[in-house]
Every structure is written in structure tokens, then in C-alpha cells.
Write a protein that holds these residues in place. Structure first.
Motif, mmCIF file in Angstrom:
data_model
loop_
_atom_site.group_PDB
_atom_site.id
_atom_site.type_symbol
_atom_site.label_atom_id
_atom_site.label_comp_id
_atom_site.label_asym_id
_atom_site.label_seq_id
_atom_site.Cartn_x
_atom_site.Cartn_y
_atom_site.Cartn_z
ATOM 1 N N PRO A 40 26.518 -0.539 6.118
ATOM 2 C CA PRO A 40 25.076 -0.324 5.473
ATOM 3 C C PRO A 40 23.923 -0.845 6.235
ATOM 4 O O PRO A 40 24.150 -1.712 6.773
ATOM 5 N N GLN A 42 19.603 -2.065 6.404
ATOM 6 C CA GLN A 42 18.549 -2.431 6.132
ATOM 7 C C GLN A 42 17.626 -1.465 5.585
ATOM 8 O O GLN A 42 17.369 -0.767 6.333
ATOM 9 N N SER A 45 20.436 3.370 2.448
ATOM 10 C CA SER A 45 21.546 3.333 1.454
ATOM 11 C C SER A 45 22.656 3.006 1.931
ATOM 12 O O SER A 45 22.840 3.198 3.305
ATOM 13 N N TYR A 72 16.459 -8.541 -4.375
ATOM 14 C CA TYR A 72 16.930 -7.666 -3.169
ATOM 15 C C TYR A 72 16.213 -6.259 -3.506
ATOM 16 O O TYR A 72 16.032 -5.419 -2.753
ATOM 17 N N ILE A 74 17.028 -3.491 -5.533
ATOM 18 C CA ILE A 74 17.927 -2.388 -5.344
ATOM 19 C C ILE A 74 17.615 -1.462 -6.421
ATOM 20 O O ILE A 74 17.793 -2.194 -7.712
ATOM 21 N N SER A 138 20.891 1.611 -3.216
ATOM 22 C CA SER A 138 19.476 2.162 -2.208
ATOM 23 C C SER A 138 18.459 1.513 -3.258
ATOM 24 O O SER A 138 18.597 1.504 -4.450
ATOM 25 N N LEU A 140 18.589 -0.603 0.146
ATOM 26 C CA LEU A 140 18.906 -1.964 0.594
ATOM 27 C C LEU A 140 17.672 -2.884 0.707
ATOM 28 O O LEU A 140 16.798 -2.383 1.594
ATOM 29 N N LEU A 147 24.136 -9.213 2.562
ATOM 30 C CA LEU A 147 23.971 -9.031 0.970
ATOM 31 C C LEU A 147 25.219 -10.161 0.440
ATOM 32 O O LEU A 147 26.135 -10.196 0.786
ATOM 33 N N LEU A 183 24.502 -6.459 6.671
ATOM 34 C CA LEU A 183 23.667 -5.272 6.920
ATOM 35 C C LEU A 183 23.223 -4.852 8.397
ATOM 36 O O LEU A 183 22.963 -5.779 8.963
#
Length: 249
Positions: A40, A42, A45, A72, A74, A138, A140, A147, A183
Motif C-alpha cells: 500500500p 502513501q 489506495s 488518518y 481514510i 483510501s 491512505l 499504519l 506504507l
């Protein structure tokens, strides 16, 4: 190379194989966050797989909750349906907006997802079973390298285990570490190269959607290959030991 040197090397290979097998079992003892395929990114998604092992000899797992820090930002979490389980995604309204990984203001970020076993379902008691729960998230955050996703595991005897302890760099692992996922640095090539590409062939489904094909065949194949190599090392070392003894006689 002398027979003694060959014998020592064979025994060493076998020992390494045994260590690998034992290490695999130990590593799976906690709730963990994993990525199969591209890491994943930065600001992008990403697909994350939560692996939940059952650890109680006399109780089975019937509920799993994963929390997302509001900071975060998200704004979307989708999950792949798991037979025998229902799932619910929760968003929380914030009095002050936060910014997501694309620097957009978010007032209702995702803060929780809960999987609940249907009657008669869930993980059986004992330490032989685990379940994987796959999500895509998403956008992120772009300002963190890792995370942290605290999890709560509930058993059918009402025991609750909180996997929420932060790990200290260079320090000993806590008793109940929170699942974490690293990430990758944001790519300048655009979304086509971020971890959402993993979802193109294995789309995650929101509640009520249709499950897609398995996502971790490659990872499981590699894991099986590693176990096979370890087992072969053990067999080779034992065989060499027997041949060495016969030669000595």
C-alpha cells in the motif's frame, strides 16, 4: 570436502529448516496486518489483509473489530465478504475536518470495521484455525510510514483480547501488539502503479457485494515452498547423519 564437513553442513541445514518451521508458527500467534502483492502506498489506495488466529483452547472467535485513527483521514473502506461472517463499516463525524492523503478535507472518516460471526459460525476453539479479512482503504495518509490498526478479538465465552499495544523501534515486542502495515513511498507515476492495481484482478466488495477470487494464492504457494525446503533440509540432514554413522562403522 571431508565426510565430517558434509555431515556438519547437512545437520546445520536441517536445523535451519526446523527453525524456519517453528518460526512460522510463532509469527502467526497474533492478529496481524499483511499485504499480498504491491505494498500500500502513501496517499493512494491499498489492500490490507487482517489475519486473526484463534488462541483459546476452550473458546472460539465470534467477533473481530479493527479501528482506524480519525487523523488518518481514510474516507473509504471496502471489504471482501467472508462466508459465515457479516461486516459493518463505521464512519464518525468530526467537529473539525482532517486532511486525507491527497490533502482533501474529510469530516466523516472511517473509524471502525466490525466482523461478526453468524450463528454457528466463527473460528472453532483451539489453536488450529485462523481467518483472513481483506479490505481496501483510501485515501491512505501521506504523512505516516506505518499504519497502526488496533484490533479487538471477542470469544464465545465473552473473553475479549485487545491487540492495541504500540511497538517501540528496537524494543521488545509487546504482549498484545497492534497490527501494523508499512506504507510505501508515494509514486510519481500515478494511481496506476499504486497498490490499488492489486484490486484490478481481485476486486473487494462492499457489504452485499459478490466475493471475488482468492487473493493470496501466490503468497500461500511461496509459504508452502518455504515449508517444503525446511522439511527437505531436515530429511537431508537426518539421512546424512545415518550415512555418516554407517561409514564410521
Amino acid at each position: 570436502m571431508s565426510k565430517k564437513s558434509v555431515l556438519r553442513a547437512s545437520v546445520l541445514i536441517g536445523a535451519i529448516g526446523v527453525t524456519g518451521l517453528l518460526g512460522t508458527g510463532v509469527a502467526s500467534a497474533h492478529v496481524t496486518a499483511n499485504s499480498y502483492g504491491n505494498q500500500p502506498q502513501q496517499g493512494g489506495s491499498g489492500t490490507i489483509v487482517l489475519r486473526v488466529p484463534n488462541e483459546e483452547a476452550d473458546a472460539g472467535t465470534v467477533k473481530v473489530e479493527v479501528d482506524f485513527k480519525p487523523e488518518y483521514g481514510i474516507n473509504s473502506v471496502r471489504y471482501r465478504p467472508v462466508p459465515g461472517w457479516t461486516a459493518e463499516v463505521t464512519k464518525t463525524h468530526l467537529p473539525t475536518p482532517v486532511r486525507d492523503g491527497k490533502n482533501l478535507e474529510i469530516t466523516d472518516p472511517v473509524t471502525k470495521i466490525v466482523w461478526t460471526a453468524q450463528p454457528g459460525g466463527g473460528l472453532a476453539k483451539g489453536t488450529q484455525q485462523f481467518q483472513e479479512f481483506e479490505i481496501t482503504a483510501s485515501n491512505l495518509p501521506a504523512n505516516v510510514d506505518t499504519l497502526e490498526l488496533p484490533a479487538i478479538q471477542t470469544y464465545d465465552n465473552d473473553k475479549v483480547v485487545n491487540w492495541n499495544q504500540s511497538s517501540t523501534p528496537g524494543g521488545a515486542e509487546p504482549e498484545n501488539p497492534a497490527p501494523t502495515i508499512r506504507l510505501a513511498a508515494a509514486s510519481t507515476a500515478g494511481a496506476a502503479h499504486d497498490s490499488s492495481a492489486h484490486d484490478a484482478s481481485t476486486p473487494a466488495a462492499a457489504e452485499g457485494g459478490e466475493p471475488g477470487p482468492a487473493t493470496d494464492d501466490t503468497a500461500r504457494w511461496l509459504g508452502g515452498a518455504g515449508l517444503l525446503v525446511g522439511a527437505l533440509g531436515v530429511g537431508f540432514g537426518a539421512g546424512a547423519l545415518v550415512r555418516g554413522r554407517k561409514a564410521a562403522k
